[in-house]
Enzyme design. Structure first.
Site, mmCIF file in Angstrom:
data_model
loop_
_atom_site.group_PDB
_atom_site.id
_atom_site.type_symbol
_atom_site.label_atom_id
_atom_site.label_comp_id
_atom_site.label_asym_id
_atom_site.label_seq_id
_atom_site.Cartn_x
_atom_site.Cartn_y
_atom_site.Cartn_z
ATOM 1 N N HIS A 248 -6.494 -0.858 11.417
ATOM 2 C CA HIS A 248 -5.897 -1.645 10.170
ATOM 3 C C HIS A 248 -6.696 -2.637 9.626
ATOM 4 C CE1 HIS A 248 -2.690 -2.454 7.404
ATOM 5 N NE2 HIS A 248 -2.214 -3.478 7.788
ATOM 6 N N CYS B 134 -5.272 0.691 3.464
ATOM 7 C CA CYS B 134 -5.391 -0.823 3.801
ATOM 8 C C CYS B 134 -6.582 -1.208 3.736
ATOM 9 C CB CYS B 134 -4.804 -0.939 5.313
ATOM 10 S SG CYS B 134 -6.049 0.020 6.484
ATOM 11 N N GLN C 181 0.847 -1.162 -0.042
ATOM 12 C CA GLN C 181 -0.093 0.032 -0.087
ATOM 13 C C GLN C 181 0.878 1.122 0.141
ATOM 14 O OE1 GLN C 181 -1.716 -0.853 4.170
ATOM 15 N NE2 GLN C 181 -1.475 1.187 4.313
#
Length: 331
Positions: free
Chosen positions: A249, A113, A107
């Site tokens: 995340h 993410c 990324q």
């Protein structure tokens, strides 16, 4: 002339051998100290993982870009899923009579993410649905980032409505730029060949329910909280030991192991981090501040169709069962 070139090559080789890697050159005293503190905490708590320098350890100022999940409620109805009474003792969709997980991506310096998690999930779902294990299907995270409305480089949420209504084309239609970008930049007509899901929903944060969903639906986009020690993860079964919280995340859950009580997860920080871009995380991290599984979603073709993971496992059993019948008849 040849002698001069040879001497130059030898000199260059000597310099290259004597020069430390880029990450070693830039690893500050503070980071070195932090890694030592994490290693000490692992030893003190008897944790089952190893910390050390990774491809992201040195760039502490960039860590904020490597997380980027907004923990908003998943805007989909819960999947009507009863936790199975009997499940396989272990599962890894990378090795389930074929590999249904696409390669690890990167990324970069963008809090995308969430886009990589859901794109990786769509890639795996497509391999399962089309029965094409081992295919390097590379769909466009940039289209997810620039066109879906689910987020930006400043973060986003696990919301797959766009994957149902519109879908994602191949990476070549809009290569990843690690910026918000503009949807207008994507190749004209990309929607025509886009891969889609027929339905999707949320999965309850419960160990057996998540395992059941993983078996039935295939790899799952899933989210949790990241702490500083995680940035230095090298190998083993991660459990939180020390450090400040960095943020939410999103990743892709691809397997589990009951004997050692861990999940297997695909990250989006390239292959220089963790176990070639993957990590294992203890079941226990569902029940503490890491909050693994706080948000989880699953894809399927329709509410009435057999889920892709379940169908793939049934097809695999059908291929193997004639062999088992032959074995059972041996004397």
């Amino acid at each position: 002339m040849k002698k001069t070139i040879s001497l130059f090559i030898l000199a260059a080789a000597f310099i290259a051998a004597a020069t430390p890697s880029f990450s070693q050159q830039t690893l500050s005293g503070d980071v070195k100290q932090q890694i030592k503190e994490v290693q000490a905490a692992i030893a003190a708590k008897g944790a089952k993982w190893t910390a050390g320098e990774t491809n992201i350890s040195a760039n502490r100022e960039d860590w904020k870009y490597l997380v980027g999940l907004n923990f908003e409620p998943v805007d989909a109805e819960p999947i009507g899923l009863v936790a199975a009474a009997s499940l396989p003792a272990a599962l890894d969709w990378r090795d389930a009579s074929g590999n249904y997980v696409t390669p690890v991506r990167n990324q970069k310096k963008c809090g995308s993410c969430w886009a990589f998690s859901m794109t990786g999930g769509l890639e795996a779902y497509t391999l399962l649905k089309e029965n094409t294990p081992g295919k390097d299907l590379d769909l466009s995270e940039q289209v997810m980032l620039s066109c879906s409305g689910a987020g930006s480089c400043n973060g986003g949420r696990l919301s797959a409505g766009f994957l149902k209504s519109t879908g994602l084309p191949l990476e070549s239609a809009y290569p990843y730029t690690a910026t918000d970008g503009s949807c207008a930049t994507a190749a004209p007509g990309w929607q025509a060949g886009a891969k889609k899901v027929g339905a999707w929903g949320s999965v309850k944060q419960d160990l057996n329910t998540i395992k059941t969903a993983l078996v039935k639906y295939g790899p799952l986009p899933i989210a949790y909280m990241v702490y500083e020690d995680f940035m230095h993860y090298k190998t083993g079964i991660y459990s939180y030991t020390t450090g400040k919280r960095l943020g939410g995340h999103a990743v892709l859950l691809v397997g589990y192991n009951d004997a050692e009580k861990y999940f297997i997860v695909k990250n989006s920080w390239d292959t220089g981090w963790g176990e070639n871009g993957y990590f294992r995380i203890a079941y226990s991290e569902m029940d503490n501040s890491v909050n693994f599984g706080l948000s989880t979603i699953a894809y399927r073709a329709s509410k009435d169709e057999v889920p892709a993971g379940e169908a793939a496992r049934a097809a695999s059993f059908a291929r193997v069962s004639p062999l088992l019948e032959g074995v059972s008849s041996w004397k």
